[in-house]
Design a protein around this motif. Structure first.
Motif, PDB file in Angstrom:
ATOM      1  N   ALA A   1      35.883  41.901  33.296  1.00  0.00           N
ATOM      2  CA  ALA A   1      36.121  41.695  34.732  1.00  0.00           C
ATOM      3  C   ALA A   1      35.191  42.645  35.494  1.00  0.00           C
ATOM      4  O   ALA A   1      35.490  43.825  35.626  1.00  0.00           O
ATOM      5  N   PRO A   2      34.051  42.142  35.981  1.00  0.00           N
ATOM      6  CA  PRO A   2      33.070  43.026  36.619  1.00  0.00           C
ATOM      7  C   PRO A   2      33.549  43.657  37.922  1.00  0.00           C
ATOM      8  O   PRO A   2      33.225  44.795  38.216  1.00  0.00           O
ATOM      9  N   LEU A   3      34.334  42.929  38.674  1.00  0.00           N
ATOM     10  CA  LEU A   3      34.922  43.472  39.907  1.00  0.00           C
ATOM     11  C   LEU A   3      36.415  43.621  39.659  1.00  0.00           C
ATOM     12  O   LEU A   3      37.129  42.639  39.476  1.00  0.00           O
ATOM     13  N   LEU A   4      36.849  44.861  39.644  1.00  0.00           N
ATOM     14  CA  LEU A   4      38.242  45.122  39.321  1.00  0.00           C
ATOM     15  C   LEU A   4      39.134  44.771  40.500  1.00  0.00           C
ATOM     16  O   LEU A   4      38.691  44.704  41.643  1.00  0.00           O
ATOM     17  N   LEU A   5      40.385  44.545  40.221  1.00  0.00           N
ATOM     18  CA  LEU A   5      41.342  44.089  41.230  1.00  0.00           C
ATOM     19  C   LEU A   5      41.185  44.814  42.554  1.00  0.00           C
ATOM     20  O   LEU A   5      40.889  46.007  42.584  1.00  0.00           O
ATOM     21  N   PRO A   6      41.425  44.088  43.651  1.00  0.00           N
ATOM     22  CA  PRO A   6      41.276  44.730  44.962  1.00  0.00           C
ATOM     23  C   PRO A   6      42.348  45.784  45.200  1.00  0.00           C
ATOM     24  O   PRO A   6      43.485  45.643  44.768  1.00  0.00           O
TER      25      PRO A   6
END
Length: 185
Positions: free
Chosen positions: A53-58
């Motif tokens: 997951a390159p962009l981790l949870l907001p």
């Protein structure tokens, strides 16, 4: 597997470790992974360069805060770019190269305590699948390397493997790698 196929000497070193520790007559078991430091380093390096997951949870900013000279207003949604952190030359020497050796003897771990290395996130929002993922990725990779020798299709040079990534909620190779398992008699 793509990184290992691009660097046959790394694949060879990982396979040699498996043969030394486990032998050739037994299958790899989950309990063997703790005795395979080079395999663990290969997995850590893979997760550094290619986090699932390159962009981790907001995260939602609870208050207005300043970070590195930027003001983040209260209630803003902020994504952590784990992909970029894994390639940041402030934290990693030669950050774009696949070098599992950087993790040998290192205490860096993916359990969210070392913020220069957070392929599964950190804190309260760390990936709940981390324990399963860690067990399965090591076991699966070890089994693939231990059970087969791998080769590329005829005419394919390891350096020609396209490592372009396709970004989305998860990260994957844009062009799948083709590898041929070879069973030694």
């Amino acid at each position: 597997m793509a990184e290992l196929l691009r660097k046959p000497h790394v694949m060879h070193k990982a396979r040699n470790e498996l043969v030394e520790i486990i032998g050739t007559k037994q299958s790899v078991k989950e309990s063997d992974v703790d005795r395979l430091p080079y395999l663990q380093a290969v997995v850590k390096e893979t997760l550094r360069l290619h986090p699932a997951a390159p962009l981790l949870l907001p995260y939602k900013a609870q208050n207005e805060v300043e970070v590195c000279g930027f003001t983040i207003p209260k209630d803003s949604k902020v994504f952590v770019n784990g992909w970029a952190i894994g390639r940041d030359e402030r934290y990693w020497e030669d950050p774009f190269s696949f070098l599992p050796e950087r993790f040998l003897g290192s205490k860096l771990d993916f359990r969210g305590q070392d913020f220069e290395y957070i392929p599964f996130g950190a804190g309260r929002r760390i990936c709940t699948g981390l324990p399963l993922a860690v067990r399965m990725v090591h076991l699966m990779l070890a089994s693939l390397i231990h059970s087969f020798n791998w080769k590329l299709p005829i005419g394919t040079n390891p350096h020609d493997i396209d490592m372009t990534e396709q970004f989305g909620v998860t990260l994957k190779k844009a062009i799948p790698v083709h590898a041929i398992p070879v069973v030694e008699e």
